[in-house]
Motif scaffolding. Structure first.
Motif, PDB file in Angstrom:
ATOM      1  N   SER A  70       0.822  -1.201   0.000  1.00  0.00           N
ATOM      2  CA  SER A  70       0.000   0.000   0.000  1.00  0.00           C
ATOM      3  C   SER A  70       0.859   1.255   0.000  1.00  0.00           C
ATOM      4  O   SER A  70       1.998   1.234   0.443  1.00  0.00           O
ATOM      5  N   SER A 101      -3.378   4.119  -2.317  1.00  0.00           N
ATOM      6  CA  SER A 101      -3.584   2.975  -3.205  1.00  0.00           C
ATOM      7  C   SER A 101      -3.227   1.691  -2.468  1.00  0.00           C
ATOM      8  O   SER A 101      -2.401   1.683  -1.564  1.00  0.00           O
ATOM      9  N   ARG A 105      -2.420  -2.446  -3.515  1.00  0.00           N
ATOM     10  CA  ARG A 105      -2.159  -3.394  -4.599  1.00  0.00           C
ATOM     11  C   ARG A 105      -2.078  -4.793  -3.999  1.00  0.00           C
ATOM     12  O   ARG A 105      -1.320  -5.037  -3.069  1.00  0.00           O
ATOM     13  N   ILE A 112      -4.743  -6.938  -8.295  1.00  0.00           N
ATOM     14  CA  ILE A 112      -5.906  -6.101  -8.045  1.00  0.00           C
ATOM     15  C   ILE A 112      -5.372  -4.785  -7.495  1.00  0.00           C
ATOM     16  O   ILE A 112      -4.633  -4.775  -6.507  1.00  0.00           O
ATOM     17  N   LEU A 149      -6.445  -1.057  -6.073  1.00  0.00           N
ATOM     18  CA  LEU A 149      -7.503  -0.203  -5.550  1.00  0.00           C
ATOM     19  C   LEU A 149      -6.890   1.164  -5.293  1.00  0.00           C
ATOM     20  O   LEU A 149      -5.846   1.264  -4.655  1.00  0.00           O
ATOM     21  N   SER A 150      -7.518   2.218  -5.796  1.00  0.00           N
ATOM     22  CA  SER A 150      -6.969   3.549  -5.581  1.00  0.00           C
ATOM     23  C   SER A 150      -8.071   4.529  -5.230  1.00  0.00           C
ATOM     24  O   SER A 150      -9.255   4.259  -5.439  1.00  0.00           O
ATOM     25  N   SER A 200     -10.845   5.483  -7.621  1.00  0.00           N
ATOM     26  CA  SER A 200     -11.898   4.525  -7.961  1.00  0.00           C
ATOM     27  C   SER A 200     -13.287   5.129  -7.798  1.00  0.00           C
ATOM     28  O   SER A 200     -14.267   4.567  -8.263  1.00  0.00           O
ATOM     29  N   LEU A 223     -13.274   2.460  -0.164  1.00  0.00           N
ATOM     30  CA  LEU A 223     -12.999   1.030  -0.232  1.00  0.00           C
ATOM     31  C   LEU A 223     -12.466   0.552   1.102  1.00  0.00           C
ATOM     32  O   LEU A 223     -11.716   1.252   1.764  1.00  0.00           O
ATOM     33  N   VAL A 251     -10.747  -3.048   2.810  1.00  0.00           N
ATOM     34  CA  VAL A 251     -10.227  -4.383   2.537  1.00  0.00           C
ATOM     35  C   VAL A 251     -10.286  -5.169   3.832  1.00  0.00           C
ATOM     36  O   VAL A 251      -9.802  -4.723   4.870  1.00  0.00           O
TER      37      VAL A 251
END
Length: 66
Positions: free
Chosen positions: A16, A30, A32, A45, A47-48, A51, A55, A57
């Motif tokens: 990250s 972000s 990853r 995958i 994620l930023s 998006s 988000l 996780v």
């Protein structure tokens, strides 16, 4: 294959990028998730914050593979 979910699964490595937020806490810019496999069926995958939505996780560490 996962017999319970009738699908494939993979181990991902978490990386990250963070910055200090306004309240002094760290926030992600972000995230990853990179497959720990050379199997081309599994892609990273990413994620930023671009998006367009918040988000989160969630994950469970079941065991460490050595």
């Amino acid at each position: 294959m996962d017999p319970d979910l009738v699908g494939q699964f993979t181990v991902k490595r978490y990386e990250s990028t963070k910055r200090a937020g306004e309240s002094g806490e760290w926030e992600h810019t972000s995230i990853r998730l990179t497959p720990d496999s050379t199997d081309l069926a599994f892609q990273p995958i990413v994620l930023s914050e671009t998006s367009g939505s918040e988000l989160e996780v969630f994950g469970v560490l079941v065991s460490v593979l050595i």
